[in-house]
Enzyme design. Structure first.
Site, short mmCIF file in Angstrom:
data_model
loop_
_atom_site.label_atom_id
_atom_site.label_comp_id
_atom_site.label_asym_id
_atom_site.label_seq_id
_atom_site.Cartn_x
_atom_site.Cartn_y
_atom_site.Cartn_z
N GLU A 201 0.83 -1.21 0.00
CA GLU A 201 0.00 0.00 0.00
C GLU A 201 0.86 1.26 0.00
OE1 GLU A 201 -4.07 -1.71 2.10
OE2 GLU A 201 -2.68 -0.54 3.32
N GLU A 389 -5.52 -8.31 -0.90
CA GLU A 389 -6.23 -8.08 0.36
C GLU A 389 -7.69 -7.78 0.06
OE1 GLU A 389 -4.70 -5.33 3.27
OE2 GLU A 389 -2.62 -5.76 2.74
#
Length: 490
Positions: A201, A389
Site C-alpha cells: 500500500e 487483500e
C-alpha cells in the site's frame, strides 16, 4: 466460462501483524514494533512511542499524524502494550498454520519478510543467518504443500535503526539499504519465491507516513521526498530481480477503492477527477515509469522539489512493475459540498453513500465496487492484477469451540461473485485472490485482536491473553469448497 486453472487462491498476512517473535534470534526493531494497541470502536487511537533527547518517554497518535519532536528516537516503553510483539505467534506456529492453509487448498500465501529480521539495523553488511533460516523453513513448508509464496518486501516494517539515524525514506541512503536487503533475500530465495511485491500500500504515504515510510514528519515535502525514494528503490529492485532470475515477477501494491461522485453536479465530478488522480498517481509512476504532469504541476504550485539525481529518469523507466497488487475493502464517495455527512473507516473518510451499508467499524461495503475497481485499473494500465487483500473485520463469538461467521461468508461471497464477473464478462486479467488475515492477525488500524478477518480463529484477546490455539471457523469450510471448485461453488 470459468476461472483460469492456474488461478491463485490463497490468503494474506503481514509479518508485524502475524509473526511475533519480535526480538528473537537477532531480529531488530521495526516500525510496527513501536506502536501501541488501540480501540477502534471507542475512538482510542494507536500511538507511536519514542524517547526524547533528555531521556523522557513520549507518544503520539499514528493517525492523524503530526511531526514528532526534534531529535526523537523511536523506542518501546516498559509500561506500554505492543500487540504486534507476539501477534499470532506464527514464528512458533508456522507449521501448524501452513498445514491449515493447505487443508483449505491454498494455491498461494501472501506474506511479508520483516526487513529487520534479515538486517537488524537495516543496512548491515552481513545478514542475520537465523532470520534467513526462518524464512527458508517457512517457504519450504509452503512448497511442501504446493503453496506458492507471494512475498511483500516492505509491509509497514521499516527498521527503527534507519528511522532513528536517517529519518528513514527521507534520506537517499535508505534506497541503497533497501536494495541491499532485497538482493540478499532475492538471491537466497530465487528458487523458492516467484512472486514479489516491493511496498505494501505504497499510497498510504499520504495518510500513514510512519507505517508507509517510517517518517518522523508529516509535511508534504517530506512525504513527496520519501515517496520519490521508494519509487527509485522499487524500480531498482524490479530490474535487479529480473537479472537475478528472469522467472521472478515483481509487482507494486496499492490500497485501492472505487470512487463515486455524490451527484452529477460538475463540481462533484471535478472533485472525483482530482480524487482519482490521487488514487492513480502511485500506479502511474510504477507502471508507466515517469511522473504524470498533473502531479508535477501540483508540486510546482506548492513549492515541492523532488531530489532528482542524474540517471533517475532512466531508473524509473527501466524498473516498471510486472503486475499490480491491490487491497480492496470498500468504496468511497466524494462531494464538493463540505457539509455532507461522512463516515470513517480504514483510516480514511468518505461521504456517506446512501446506497451502501457499513461494517461495525464504519467501512462502506460495496462488492460491485470491486468489479469497477478491477476494470478501472486494467483498462488504464493493461497489466495483470492481483487482489492481495480483501475481507471483513468483525467480532467473532465462539460457541462450544465453533465460530459461525455467516457475515464473513456473505461479504466474501458477494465480492468473489463480482470478481468473477470482472474476469469472465469484462476480460480483466486477474492472477489471484488472497483475502486478508486468513488466520486472525492484529489489526494495523486499531491494534485490536477482536477485529478479526480470518478463516481460522486465534485464541487471544486485545490484552494479549489466550492459549494461541487455532479453531476453524465456518468460513474455513466454505472457502475450502470455493477453492476446490475453482470458484464455481460460492
Amino acid at each position: 466460462m470459468s476461472l483460469p486453472k492456474d488461478f491463485l487462491w490463497g490468503g494474506a498476512t503481514a509479518a508485524h501483524q502475524f509473526e511475533g517473535g519480535y526480538l528473537e534470534d537477532g531480529k531488530g526493531l521495526c516500525s510496527g514494533d513501536v506502536v501501541t494497541s488501540g480501540d477502534g470502536r471507542n475512538g482510542i487511537q494507536r500511538r507511536v512511542t519514542y524517547t526524547l533527547p533528555d531521556g523522557e518517554y513520549g507518544s503520539q497518535f499514528v493517525f492523524p499524524y503530526q511531526d514528532l519532536p526534534q531529535d526523537t528516537k523511536l523506542s518501546c516503553h516498559e509500561d506500554e502494550f505492543y500487540p504486534t510483539h507476539e501477534a499470532s505467534d506464527f514464528y512458533h506456529h508456522y507449521k501448524e498454520d501452513i498445514a491449515l492453509m493447505a487443508e483449505m487448498g491454498f494455491k498461494c500465501y501472501r506474506m511479508s519478510i520483516n526487513w529487520a529480521r534479515i538486517l537488524p539495523h537495516g543496512d548491515d553488511e552481513i545478514p542475520n543467518e537465523k532470520g534467513l533460516e526462518f524464512y527458508d523453513r517457512v517457504f519450504d513448508e509452503c512448497l511442501k504443500y504446493h503453496i506458492e509464496p507471494v512475498v511483500t518486501l516492505l509491509h509497514f516494517e521499516t527498521p527503527v535503526s534507519l528511522i532513528n539515524r536517517y529519518g528513514a525514506w527521507i534520506d537517499r541512503r535508505c534506497v541503497d539499504a533497501f536494495v541491499k536487503y532485497c538482493e540478499f533475500v532475492m538471491k537466497r530465495y530465487q528458487h523458492k519465491v516467484k512472486y514479489w511485491m516491493t511496498f505494501n500500500e505504497i499510497n498510504n504515504m499520504e495518510i500513514l507516513p510512519l507505517y508507509a515510510g517510517g517518517l518522523l514528519k508529516n509535511d508534504d515535502q517530506s512525504k513527496a521526498t520519501a515517496t520519490y525514494h521508494q519509487f527509485i528503490a522499487s524500480a531498482k529492485v524490479v530490474k535487479m530481480a529480473h537479472e537475478i532470475n528472469p522467472e521472478m515477477k515483481v509487482g507494486m501494491m496499492i490500497a485501492y477503492t472505487a470512487a463515486y461522485a455524490l451527484t452529477c453536479h460538475p463540481r462533484d465530478e471535478l472533485k472525483l477527477m482530482k480524487d482519482n488522480q490521487i488514487r492513480h498517481f502511485y500506479c502511474d509512476v510504477q507502471c508507466r515509469g515517469h511522473y504524470p504532469q498533473y502531479k508535477l504541476k501540483e508540486y510546482q504550485r506548492n513549492g515541492i522539489h523532488l531530489p532528482v539525481l542524474e540517471g533517475d529518469q532512466q531508473i524509473l523507466k527501466e524498473g516498471t512493475v510486472d503486475y499490480i497488487g491491490l487491497s480492496y475493502y470498500s468504496s468511497s464517495c466524494v462531494s464538493d459540498d463540505e457539509k455532507q455527512e461522512t463516515t470513517s473507516g480504514n483510516m480514511t473518510t468518505s461521504i456517506i453513500n446512501p446506497y451502501l451499508k457499513t461494517s461495525e467499524w464504519g467501512w462502506l461495503v460495496d462488492p460491485v465496487g470491486l468489479r469497477i475497481a478491477l476494470n478501472q485499473l486494467y483498462e488504464r494500465y493493461e497489466l495483470p492484477l492481483f487482489i492481495v487483500e480483501n475481507g471483513l473485520g468483525a467480532i467473532d463469538h465462539m460457541e462450544n469451540g465453533q465460530i459461525h461467521d455467516t457475515y464473513r461468508i456473505e461479504y466474501l461471497k458477494e465480492h468473489i461473485y463480482e470478481m468473477k464477473k470482472a474476469i469472465e464478462e469484462d476480460g480483466v486479467d486477474l492472477m489471484g485472490y488472497t483475502p486478508w488475515g486468513c488466520i486472525d492477525v492484529i489489526s494495523a488500524g486499531t491494534g485490536e485482536m477482536r477485529k478479526r478477518y480470518g478463516f481460522v480463529y486465534v485464541d487471544k484477546d486485545d490484552s494479549g491473553n489466550g492459549t494461541m490455539k487455532r479453531y476453524k471457523k465456518d468460513s474455513f469450510y466454505w472457502y475450502q469448497k470455493v477453492i476446490q471448485s475453482n470458484g464455481e461453488e460460492i
